[in-house]
Write an enzyme that holds these catalytic residues in place. Structure first.
Site, PDB file in Angstrom:
ATOM      1  N   LYS A 243       5.187  -4.393  -5.115  1.00 12.92           N
ATOM      2  CA  LYS A 243       6.646  -4.417  -5.138  1.00 12.92           C
ATOM      3  C   LYS A 243       7.270  -4.505  -3.756  1.00 12.92           C
ATOM      4  CE  LYS A 243      10.462  -2.923  -7.718  1.00 12.92           C
ATOM      5  NZ  LYS A 243      10.559  -4.251  -8.322  1.00 12.92           N
TER       6      LYS A 243
ATOM      7  N   GLU B 132      15.245 -17.938 -11.134  1.00 14.87           N
ATOM      8  CA  GLU B 132      14.879 -16.536 -11.370  1.00 14.87           C
ATOM      9  C   GLU B 132      14.116 -16.411 -12.702  1.00 14.87           C
ATOM     10  OE1 GLU B 132      14.578 -14.045  -9.685  1.00 14.87           O
ATOM     11  OE2 GLU B 132      14.634 -12.343 -11.020  1.00 14.87           O
TER      12      GLU B 132
ATOM     13  N   ARG C  23       3.435  -0.207  -5.108  1.00 16.86           N
ATOM     14  CA  ARG C  23       3.226  -0.793  -3.789  1.00 16.86           C
ATOM     15  C   ARG C  23       1.873  -1.488  -3.661  1.00 16.86           C
ATOM     16  NH1 ARG C  23       6.770   1.148  -0.060  1.00 16.86           N
ATOM     17  NH2 ARG C  23       5.374   0.537   1.607  1.00 16.86           N
TER      18      ARG C  23
ATOM     19  N   CYS D 272       0.854  -1.179   0.000  1.00 20.29           N
ATOM     20  CA  CYS D 272       0.000   0.000   0.000  1.00 20.29           C
ATOM     21  C   CYS D 272       0.895   1.235   0.000  1.00 20.29           C
ATOM     22  CB  CYS D 272      -0.949   0.109   1.202  1.00 20.29           C
ATOM     23  SG  CYS D 272      -2.058  -1.279   1.373  1.00 20.29           S
TER      24      CYS D 272
ATOM     25  N   HIS E 261      14.603 -37.427 -11.273  1.00 25.11           N
ATOM     26  CA  HIS E 261      14.070 -37.835  -9.966  1.00 25.11           C
ATOM     27  C   HIS E 261      12.614 -37.410  -9.791  1.00 25.11           C
ATOM     28  CE1 HIS E 261      17.965 -39.271  -8.774  1.00 25.11           C
ATOM     29  NE2 HIS E 261      18.509 -38.115  -9.148  1.00 25.11           N
TER      30      HIS E 261
ATOM     31  N   ASN F 258      -1.135   1.666   5.826  1.00 25.48           N
ATOM     32  CA  ASN F 258      -0.349   0.623   5.173  1.00 25.48           C
ATOM     33  C   ASN F 258       0.125  -0.313   6.271  1.00 25.48           C
ATOM     34  OD1 ASN F 258       1.638  -0.827   3.794  1.00 25.48           O
ATOM     35  ND2 ASN F 258       3.144   0.803   3.986  1.00 25.48           N
ATOM     36  N   GLY F 259      -0.170  -1.606   6.173  1.00 24.25           N
ATOM     37  CA  GLY F 259       0.283  -2.546   7.207  1.00 24.25           C
ATOM     38  C   GLY F 259      -0.848  -3.459   7.643  1.00 24.25           C
TER      39      GLY F 259
ATOM     40  N   LYS G 215      10.284 -15.040 -13.032  1.00 27.60           N
ATOM     41  CA  LYS G 215       9.899 -13.922 -13.905  1.00 27.60           C
ATOM     42  C   LYS G 215       8.741 -14.342 -14.801  1.00 27.60           C
ATOM     43  CE  LYS G 215      11.403 -11.444 -12.209  1.00 27.60           C
ATOM     44  NZ  LYS G 215      12.313 -11.209 -11.150  1.00 27.60           N
TER      45      LYS G 215
ATOM     46  N   TRP H 124      -3.068  -2.551  -1.558  1.00 28.99           N
ATOM     47  CA  TRP H 124      -2.818  -3.960  -1.839  1.00 28.99           C
ATOM     48  C   TRP H 124      -3.533  -4.701  -0.717  1.00 28.99           C
ATOM     49  CZ3 TRP H 124      -0.408  -8.143   0.614  1.00 28.99           C
ATOM     50  CH2 TRP H 124      -0.130  -9.238  -0.208  1.00 28.99           C
TER      51      TRP H 124
ATOM     52  N   GLU I 224       5.442 -14.736 -12.761  1.00 32.40           N
ATOM     53  CA  GLU I 224       4.943 -13.466 -12.209  1.00 32.40           C
ATOM     54  C   GLU I 224       4.198 -12.621 -13.231  1.00 32.40           C
ATOM     55  OE1 GLU I 224       7.609 -11.112  -9.143  1.00 32.40           O
ATOM     56  OE2 GLU I 224       8.777 -11.820 -10.815  1.00 32.40           O
TER      57      GLU I 224
END
Ligand code: F6R
Length: 609
Positions: free
Chosen positions: A604, A481, A27, A2, A504, A98-99, A485, A74, A488
Site C-alpha cells: 500500500k 481508475e 505495507r 515493509c 486510432h 524498510n527502504g 482496480k 515487500w 490490481e
C-alpha cells in the site's frame, strides 16, 4: 514499503509485535519475522508468506522476552524467502529495515574483505554487519547505529537490538516513516500509528535523520550529529475499531461501503449553504490561493487519477491552466514553472517516495507554494507542505485505494469551487456546483445499491483475460481508475482509453472475447460516446455501459448490458461513476478467488522509488 514494529516492555512482547505486524501488513506481505531478546539470547522466527505463517511457527514454539523487533516485507533486494526475511542477525546485532540502501554493494564488498559472510541477498544484512563492526570498536548500540547511518546512502527506517544491551531498541529514519509509541512503563516503535493502536495512542513522529533509543523507561531522540532533541507528543485519534473489518468479507468491500460517510467527513465544516468556507486550506491558505495563476498536480497511481479529474474541473470552472503528471516522471525532468503556479501533491499515505521526492524537488523550482491533499495528518507530505487539505477517509487497509480516491475527489472539488469563485465563476453555476457537492454522499450511497446487479455482471468476467475501459472528458480518468482496480485485484489485463481514441488503435483488439466497459454520463459528450459504442458493437464486442439515468442510450447491443446510475449532476458524476467500477473489480476478484485485500506483488505505502 515493509512494516516495522518494535517494543521495550516488561511483558512478553512477541504477541504485541505480531498484532502490530498484522496492522502493518498492507505495507508488504511476502515474508515476516520477529526477534526477541531475553537473558542475552536472541530468539528469532521468520517465514515466507503472510504474518499468519510466521505466527503459526511462533505459536508452535513460543518464546518469552520483553524486548523485540518485527518486520513484514515487500521484497526489494532478493526474492521473498526465509533467508531474505527480516530480522537479519550479524554477530551481536539483529536488525529490521524498510527502504533501500543504494551504496550497499560497495559496503558489502568492504565487509566481505573484513571476513563477514552474508547469508541473504538483502541490502539490510549489510547494515546489521556495519552496526556490529562499530560495536566491536567499543561503541554503544546507539553510537554504532549513528555511525552506521552516516555511511548509508538511500532510504531507511530501522529498528535494531544488540545482545549486549538488554531492554533497549535503537531506531533511525531517513526517507521512510518511523514513530514512537509512548506507553506506561513500555515504549514502542512502528511504521505507523495503526501498528501501535492496541498498546498506545501517544505518538511521537520522528523527523528525517532522527535516531531514537527506546527502553521501558522512555525514549531519547538524537539528531544525526548525536545531539539530543525533543519532538512533540501527539494523541492519535485512531481507534482499534477503525481498523476492524466488521461484517464485511474484505477491507476493500468495507471501504467501498464507507464512502458516503468518508466523503461527508471530507466536506464537513468546509462547505456551507453559501459555498466553500474560509480558511479550509490551513493558515494563510486563502491569501496564497488568491495569487494562483496556474496549477501543477503531482501524484502516483490512483491519486494521479484524482489529479486528472481535477484538471478537467479546475480548467472548466476556474479557467486556470492545470498540468498533471506522475511523480516519478516529474521529479527527473526540468518542468517549466510559470509565475504564480501552485504545486499540489496528492497522496493517500503522504509517504509515497516519488511524490515526496517531487515535492522536495518543487522547492527549488520556484512555485508560489505547495498544497498537500492527503489522508494521514502526520505524514511527511503534510508536514512538508505549505498548505494542507486532509481527506479524512479514515484508515484504508485494502491495498487497492477506494475511499481514498473518492475523498480526494471531494477535496479537489472543494479546491475547484474555491478557485472558481475567486476567478469569477457565474454565481448561479457556482451555487449549482455547491448544491451538487452537498448531494455527493447521497449519490454515492445510491450507486452502492447497484451491487446485486454488479455481482451478476462480474460472473461474466471470470474467464476473461482482457478488458477495455472507455470514458470521455473527466470520465476518462474514471475509466483509468476502473481499469487499474480491475487489473490490481483480479489480475485481468485492463486498459483504459479516452473513447475518441478507440479508432486510432485499440479497436483492433475488440472481438467477442473483449468486454468493453464504458462510462456514459449525461452531457454534451454523450452523443460522441454513443458513436464510439457503435464502433464496438459493429465488431461484435461485448459492451457494459454504466449510464446516467437521464442519458438516452438504447439497448441496441447484441451482447452486453446497461446499468443505470443517478449521478446527481455533471460536476460530481466522476466520483459517483467510480463506485460501480470499484464494485465490479471487487466482485470479479472475489469470484476469481484472488487475495483481494493483499494482491500479489503490491503494497500500500510505496516508500521506495
Ligand atoms: C491503487 C493504489 C496506488 C496508490 C499509489 C499512490 O489502488 O492504491 O496506485 O494510489 O501508490 O499512493 P499514495 O496515494 O499513498 O501516494
Amino acid at each position: 514499503m515493509c512494516g516495522i514494529v518494535a517494543a521495550a516492555a516488561q511483558r512478553d512482547v512477541a504477541p504485541l509485535l505480531i498484532a502490530g505486524l498484522k496492522a502493518l501488513e498492507y505495507r508488504g506481505y511476502d515474508s515476516a519475522g520477529l526477534a526477541v531478546l531475553e537473558a542475552g539470547q536472541v530468539h528469532r522466527v521468520r517465514a515466507k508468506g503472510k504474518v499468519r505463517e510466521m505466527e503459526a511457527l511462533y505459536l508452535a514454539d513460543p518464546f518469552p522476552g520483553g524486548t523485540g523487533i518485527a518486520h513484514t516485507r515487500w521484497a526489494t533486494h532478493g526474492v521473498p524467502n526465509e533467508a531474505n526475511a527480516h530480522p537479519h542477525m550479524v554477530g551481536r546485532v539483529t536488525l529490521v529495515h524498510n527502504g533501500i540502501i543504494e551504496n550497499y554493494v560497495s559496503l558489502r564488498t568492504e565487509l566481505q574483505a573484513k571476513g563477514y559472510v552474508f547469508t541473504s541477498e538483502t541490502d539490510t544484512e549489510v547494515m546489521a554487519a556495519l552496526v556490529d563492526v562499530n560495536i566491536s570498536k567499543g561503541m554503544s548500540l546507539r553510537e554504532a547505529v549513528l555511525a552506521t547511518v552516516r555511511e548509508l546512502e538511500g532510504a531507511y527506517a530501522i529498528a535494531v537490538i544488540s545482545r549486549d544491551e538488554p531492554g533497549r531498541v535503537v531506531g533511525a529514519r531517513r526517507g521512510a516513516p518511523l514513530l514512537i509509541g509512548v506507553g506506561i512503563g513500555e515504549n514502542f516503535l512502528g511504521s505507523d500509528a495503526q501498528a501501535l493502536v492496541q498498546v498506545t495512542n501517544k505518538i511521537i513522529y520522528l523527523e528525517e535523520d532522527d535516531v531514537v533509543e527506546i527502553s521501558r523507561e522512555g525514549a531519547r531522540i538524537y539528531t544525526l550529529d548525536g545531539k539530543p532533541v525533543e519532538r512533540a507528543t501527539h494523541e492519535s485519534e485512531l481507534s482499534a475499531d477503525a481498523v476492524e473489518r466488521g461484517e464485511y468479507r474484505h477491507y476493500m468491500q468495507k471501504e467501498i461501503f464507507e464512502q458516503p460517510r468518508a466523503v461527508a467527513n471530507t466536506l464537513e465544516a468546509r462547505i456551507g449553504a453559501g459555498g466553500v468556507l474560509p480558511n479550509v486550506f490551513g493558515i494563510g491558505g486563502d491569501e496564497l490561493l488568491a495569487k494562483v495563476k496556474g496549477v501543477h498536480i503531482i501524484a502516483c497511481g490512483t491519486s494521479y487519477h484524482a489529479g486528472m479529474v481535477a484538471k478537467y474541473w479546475i480548467e472548466e470552472y476556474a479557467r486556470l491552466p492545470v498540468s498533471v503528471e506522475v511523480a516519478s516522471e516529474y521529479r527527473y525532468r526540468e518542468a517549466v514553472v510559470p509565475e504564480g503556479t501552485l504545486f499540489i501533491a496528492i497522496s493517500q499515505s503522504g509517504e509515497t517516495a516519488d511524490t515526496l521526492a517531487a515535492m522536495r524537488e518543487s522547492r527549488r523550482r520556484g512555485y508560489l507554494g505547495t498544497l498537500a491533499i492527503c489522508n494521514v495528518p502526520e505524514s511527511s507530505a503534510v508536514r512538508e507542505a505549505d498548505l494542507k487539505l486532509m481527506t479524512r477517509a479514515g484508515p484504508e487497509i485494502g491495498v487497492a485505494s477506494t475511499k481514498a480516491f473518492t475523498t480526494q475527489l471531494a477535496a479537489l472539488a472543494l479546491l475547484t469551487l474555491h478557485l472558481a469563485k475567486q476567478q469569477g465563476l457565474d454565481s448561479a453555476r457556482y451555487n449549482d456546483l455547491c448544491a451538487q457537492l452537498h448531494r455527493l454522499p447521497r449519490a454515492i450511497d445510491e450507486a452502492l445499491k447497484l451491487e446485486p446487479q454488479i455481482i451478476e455482471l462480474a460472473a461474466s468476467f471470470i474467464p476473461r483475460h482482457h478488458a477495455l475501459f472507455l470514458g470521455r472528458g473527466a470520465h476518462f480518468p474514471v475509466a483509468l481508475e476502473g481499469s487499474l482496480k480491475l487489473k490490481e485485484i483480479s489480475y485481468i489485463h485492463a486498459e483504459a482509453y479516452p473513447a475518441g481514441e478507440l479508432k486510432h488503435g485499440p479497436l483492433a483488439l475488440v472481438d467477442e472475447d473483449m468486454p468493453v466497459v464504458a462510462v456514459a454520463p449525461n452531457g454534451p459528450l454523450l452523443d460522441k460516446l454513443k458513436s464510439n459504442l457503435q464502433e464496438v458493437r459493429a465488431r461484435g464486442g461485448e459492451l457494459i455501459v454504466f449510464a446516467d439515468s437521464a442519458a438516452h442510450i438504447d439497448g441496441g447491443a447484441t451482447r452486453g448490458s446497461i446499468l443505470r446510475i443517478d449521478a446527481g449532476g455533471d460536476f460530481i458524476a466522476p466520483a459517483v461513476f467510480t463506485v460501480p467500477l470499484q464494485l465490479l473489480a471487487y466482485h470479479v476478484a472475489v469470484l476469481r478467488g484472488t487475495d483481494v485485500d493483499q494482491p500479489r506483488n503490491l503494497a500500500k505505502s510505496v516508500t521506495v522509488e
